[in-house]
Design a protein around this motif. Structure first.
Motif, short mmCIF file in Angstrom:
data_model
loop_
_atom_site.label_atom_id
_atom_site.label_comp_id
_atom_site.label_asym_id
_atom_site.label_seq_id
_atom_site.Cartn_x
_atom_site.Cartn_y
_atom_site.Cartn_z
N SER A 141 0.81 -1.21 0.00
CA SER A 141 0.00 0.00 0.00
C SER A 141 0.85 1.26 0.00
N SER A 142 2.13 1.16 0.33
CA SER A 142 2.98 2.35 0.34
C SER A 142 4.36 1.97 -0.18
N VAL A 143 4.47 1.93 -1.51
CA VAL A 143 5.69 1.44 -2.15
C VAL A 143 6.42 2.60 -2.82
N SER A 144 7.63 2.87 -2.38
CA SER A 144 8.44 3.88 -3.08
C SER A 144 9.47 3.20 -3.97
N HIS A 145 9.70 1.92 -3.72
CA HIS A 145 10.66 1.16 -4.52
C HIS A 145 10.19 -0.28 -4.61
N LEU A 146 10.14 -0.82 -5.82
CA LEU A 146 9.68 -2.20 -6.04
C LEU A 146 10.80 -3.00 -6.69
N THR A 147 11.08 -4.16 -6.13
CA THR A 147 12.05 -5.06 -6.76
C THR A 147 11.30 -6.28 -7.29
N MET A 148 11.52 -6.58 -8.58
CA MET A 148 10.91 -7.75 -9.20
C MET A 148 12.02 -8.73 -9.57
N HIS A 149 11.96 -9.91 -8.98
CA HIS A 149 12.96 -10.94 -9.26
C HIS A 149 12.30 -12.09 -9.99
N PHE A 150 12.79 -12.36 -11.20
CA PHE A 150 12.30 -13.50 -11.98
C PHE A 150 13.37 -14.59 -11.89
N PRO A 151 13.20 -15.58 -10.98
CA PRO A 151 14.27 -16.55 -10.73
C PRO A 151 14.31 -17.69 -11.74
N ALA A 152 13.22 -17.91 -12.47
CA ALA A 152 13.18 -19.09 -13.34
C ALA A 152 12.19 -18.88 -14.48
N ASN A 153 12.41 -19.63 -15.56
CA ASN A 153 11.43 -19.66 -16.65
C ASN A 153 10.95 -21.10 -16.82
N PHE A 154 10.41 -21.43 -17.98
CA PHE A 154 9.84 -22.77 -18.17
C PHE A 154 10.84 -23.78 -18.73
N GLY A 155 12.13 -23.45 -18.65
CA GLY A 155 13.12 -24.44 -19.05
C GLY A 155 14.15 -23.98 -20.07
N ALA A 156 14.00 -22.75 -20.59
CA ALA A 156 14.97 -22.25 -21.57
C ALA A 156 16.22 -21.73 -20.86
N GLU A 157 17.28 -21.53 -21.65
CA GLU A 157 18.53 -21.02 -21.06
C GLU A 157 18.38 -19.55 -20.67
N LYS A 158 17.57 -18.83 -21.43
CA LYS A 158 17.41 -17.39 -21.19
C LYS A 158 15.94 -17.04 -21.04
N THR A 159 15.67 -15.94 -20.33
CA THR A 159 14.31 -15.46 -20.13
C THR A 159 14.10 -14.21 -20.98
N THR A 160 12.96 -14.14 -21.64
CA THR A 160 12.60 -12.96 -22.44
C THR A 160 11.28 -12.38 -21.92
N ILE A 161 11.24 -11.05 -21.77
CA ILE A 161 10.00 -10.37 -21.35
C ILE A 161 9.77 -9.19 -22.30
N TYR A 162 8.52 -9.07 -22.79
CA TYR A 162 8.16 -7.96 -23.69
C TYR A 162 7.52 -6.79 -22.96
N TYR A 163 6.76 -7.10 -21.93
CA TYR A 163 5.97 -6.04 -21.31
C TYR A 163 5.74 -6.36 -19.84
N ILE A 164 5.93 -5.35 -18.99
CA ILE A 164 5.52 -5.44 -17.58
C ILE A 164 4.63 -4.24 -17.29
N GLY A 165 3.39 -4.51 -16.92
CA GLY A 165 2.44 -3.45 -16.60
C GLY A 165 2.18 -3.39 -15.12
N LEU A 166 2.11 -2.18 -14.58
CA LEU A 166 1.86 -1.99 -13.16
C LEU A 166 0.63 -1.11 -12.99
#
Length: 205
Positions: A141-166
């Motif tokens: 409810s009172s966020v001045s800083h947000l950390t998003m950690h993506f630790p894993a994907n579905f099995g590929a060597e690399k993770t790709t993200i196109y869009y993050i909406g908040l």
């Protein structure tokens, strides 16, 4: 403009334009200081925080580098009550499978992520950005800083993200800002006088 030809994408409950208005917190991110760790191309992590209308834009994306992990440190320009997260990526094993959220812990690194996150989401593959993940209102409810950690994907060597909406509510300014102002009224006036004199003398030259 572009948002009139989105019929076909209206399987969000309600009007697509309305969702777009709600997903506007990307405007409140301090982009200068946003950092993404383990990105292949420097600065590419910033490009996935874009407007709702651009969520299908595949030209701007972030890809992880050494392994499948990505870590975003996201400072806001004020306080945010975070209400929703949408993530769009490829329909492949490079789609992130898990998201760990940390609140108000600036400058986290991969050494810090072993601590307990404030919330964990198991992600499903989503190419359109239609799934919404709801942060715990009490916690976020009172966020001045947000950390998003993506630790894993579905099995590929690399993770790709196109869009993050908040999605959420924004209050400008930082905590304690008001009290500090009342004490600084006098010095500030003097500062302005000096600045004005400087600019006058420059103009005379």
């Amino acid at each position: 403009m572009s948002h009139h030809h989105c019929h076909g994408h209206d399987h969000d409950h309600g009007n697509a334009d309305e969702v777009g208005i709600q997903y506007n917190l990307y405007e409140k991110i301090d982009k200068e200081n946003l950092e993404c760790l383990n990105e292949t191309i420097d600065g590419s992590g910033k490009t996935v925080f874009k407007s709702w209308d651009e969520r299908h834009d595949r030209t701007r994306f972030v890809e992880s580098d050494a392994d499948e992990e990505l870590l975003f440190n996201i400072p806001f320009t004020g306080n945010v009550k975070l209400k929703g997260i949408k993530i769009s990526a490829e329909d492949s094993d490079s789609h992130p499978a898990k998201l760990r959220l940390f609140k108000n812990r600036p400058n986290m690194t991969f050494d810090d992520v072993s601590i307990e996150p404030d919330q964990i989401f198991e992600l499903q593959k989503d190419t359109e950005g239609v799934l919404e993940y709801s942060p715990k209102i009490v916690t976020f409810s009172s966020v001045s800083h947000l950390t998003m950690h993506f630790p894993a994907n579905f099995g590929a060597e690399k993770t790709t993200i196109y869009y993050i909406g908040l999605k959420g509510e924004f209050s400008p300014g930082h905590r304690h800002g008001v009290t500090i102002c009342t004490y600084e009224v006098r010095p500030n006036i003097d500062d302005h006088k000096l600045k004005n004199m400087d600019s006058v003398s420059r103009q005379i030259e």
